[in-house]
Design a protein around this motif. Structure first.
Motif, mmCIF file in Angstrom:
data_model
loop_
_atom_site.group_PDB
_atom_site.id
_atom_site.type_symbol
_atom_site.label_atom_id
_atom_site.label_comp_id
_atom_site.label_asym_id
_atom_site.label_seq_id
_atom_site.Cartn_x
_atom_site.Cartn_y
_atom_site.Cartn_z
ATOM 1 N N GLY A 22 -12.115 -94.573 61.833
ATOM 2 C CA GLY A 22 -11.953 -93.407 60.971
ATOM 3 C C GLY A 22 -12.102 -92.109 61.749
ATOM 4 N N ILE B 232 -14.977 -99.701 61.153
ATOM 5 C CA ILE B 232 -14.227 -98.846 60.224
ATOM 6 C C ILE B 232 -14.600 -97.381 60.439
ATOM 7 N N ARG B 233 -15.895 -97.102 60.581
ATOM 8 C CA ARG B 233 -16.330 -95.718 60.825
ATOM 9 C C ARG B 233 -15.756 -95.183 62.138
ATOM 10 N N TYR C 26 -7.665 -99.528 56.801
ATOM 11 C CA TYR C 26 -8.149 -100.402 57.875
ATOM 12 C C TYR C 26 -8.947 -101.532 57.255
ATOM 13 N N PRO D 157 -18.390 -102.649 59.197
ATOM 14 C CA PRO D 157 -18.417 -101.249 58.752
ATOM 15 C C PRO D 157 -18.471 -100.250 59.898
ATOM 16 N N ASP E 219 -11.285 -104.508 57.967
ATOM 17 C CA ASP E 219 -12.185 -105.045 58.989
ATOM 18 C C ASP E 219 -13.529 -105.288 58.321
ATOM 19 N N LEU F 33 -8.356 -92.149 56.590
ATOM 20 C CA LEU F 33 -8.594 -93.591 56.652
ATOM 21 C C LEU F 33 -9.421 -94.052 55.459
ATOM 22 N N THR F 34 -9.000 -95.172 54.889
ATOM 23 C CA THR F 34 -9.773 -95.884 53.881
ATOM 24 C C THR F 34 -10.084 -97.248 54.472
ATOM 25 N N GLY F 35 -11.304 -97.725 54.295
ATOM 26 C CA GLY F 35 -11.693 -99.019 54.824
ATOM 27 C C GLY F 35 -11.822 -100.067 53.739
ATOM 28 N N ASP G 273 -7.798 -106.200 61.257
ATOM 29 C CA ASP G 273 -8.543 -107.050 62.179
ATOM 30 C C ASP G 273 -8.040 -108.478 62.017
ATOM 31 N N GLY H 142 -13.457 -104.254 53.525
ATOM 32 C CA GLY H 142 -14.233 -105.230 54.261
ATOM 33 C C GLY H 142 -13.680 -106.637 54.302
ATOM 34 N N GLY I 15 -8.865 -105.390 50.645
ATOM 35 C CA GLY I 15 -7.811 -104.634 51.303
ATOM 36 C C GLY I 15 -6.516 -104.623 50.517
#
Length: 137
Positions: free
Chosen positions: A17, A13-14, A5, A10, A7, A27-29, A51, A31, A36
């Motif tokens: 997740g 993302i949480r 994801y 944070p 975005d 899920l891995t985020g 996003d 920023g 990404g």
């Protein structure tokens, strides 16, 4: 299934997740788009959530870059954004996104859209018309 994801928020993302975690997805985020793409190249996710309003390169430009890349070009991408008009959704889909889910995100809608996009990919079908479960294309 592994999901990336992208975005810059944070807390978003949480939250995503937690939503996808209830379905057993990991899920891995990231920023921003640069982070990404590096993460995607390293981890080879099964799906990317993106996003639109990102610093530097916006999500739509990122979708077009990813779709043109050799190693990531077949990775399905779902736009997850507050840009929620039908017109904007169709622009995202026409530029390469495989699905669209508006913010604020509904857990059911997100999971149904993920399932629809992945089913179409796994069946070798064109998934460019998935706006979100229950939506009109």
């Amino acid at each position: 299934m592994r999901i990336l994801y992208i975005d810059d928020d944070p807390s978003a993302i949480r939250m995503i997740g937690k939503l996808v975690g209830t379905a057993g997805y990991r899920l891995t985020g990231a920023g921003d788009v640069r982070q990404g793409i590096v993460t995607a190249m390293r981890e080879k996710p099964d799906l990317i959530l993106m996003d639109f309003d990102l610093p530097g390169v916006n999500g739509l430009d990122a979708v077009m870059m990813i779709k043109k890349s050799g190693s990531l070009g077949q990775t399905p991408i779902i736009m997850v954004t507050a840009s929620a008009t039908d017109e904007e959704a169709h622009i995202f889909l026409n530029k390469g996104a495989d699905g669209f889910v508006p913010k604020p995100v509904s857990k059911d809608r997100l999971l149904e859209t993920i399932k629809s996009v992945m089913n179409k990919k796994n069946n070798g079908q064109d998934s460019t018309k998935i706006i979100g479960a229950g939506d009109k294309a």
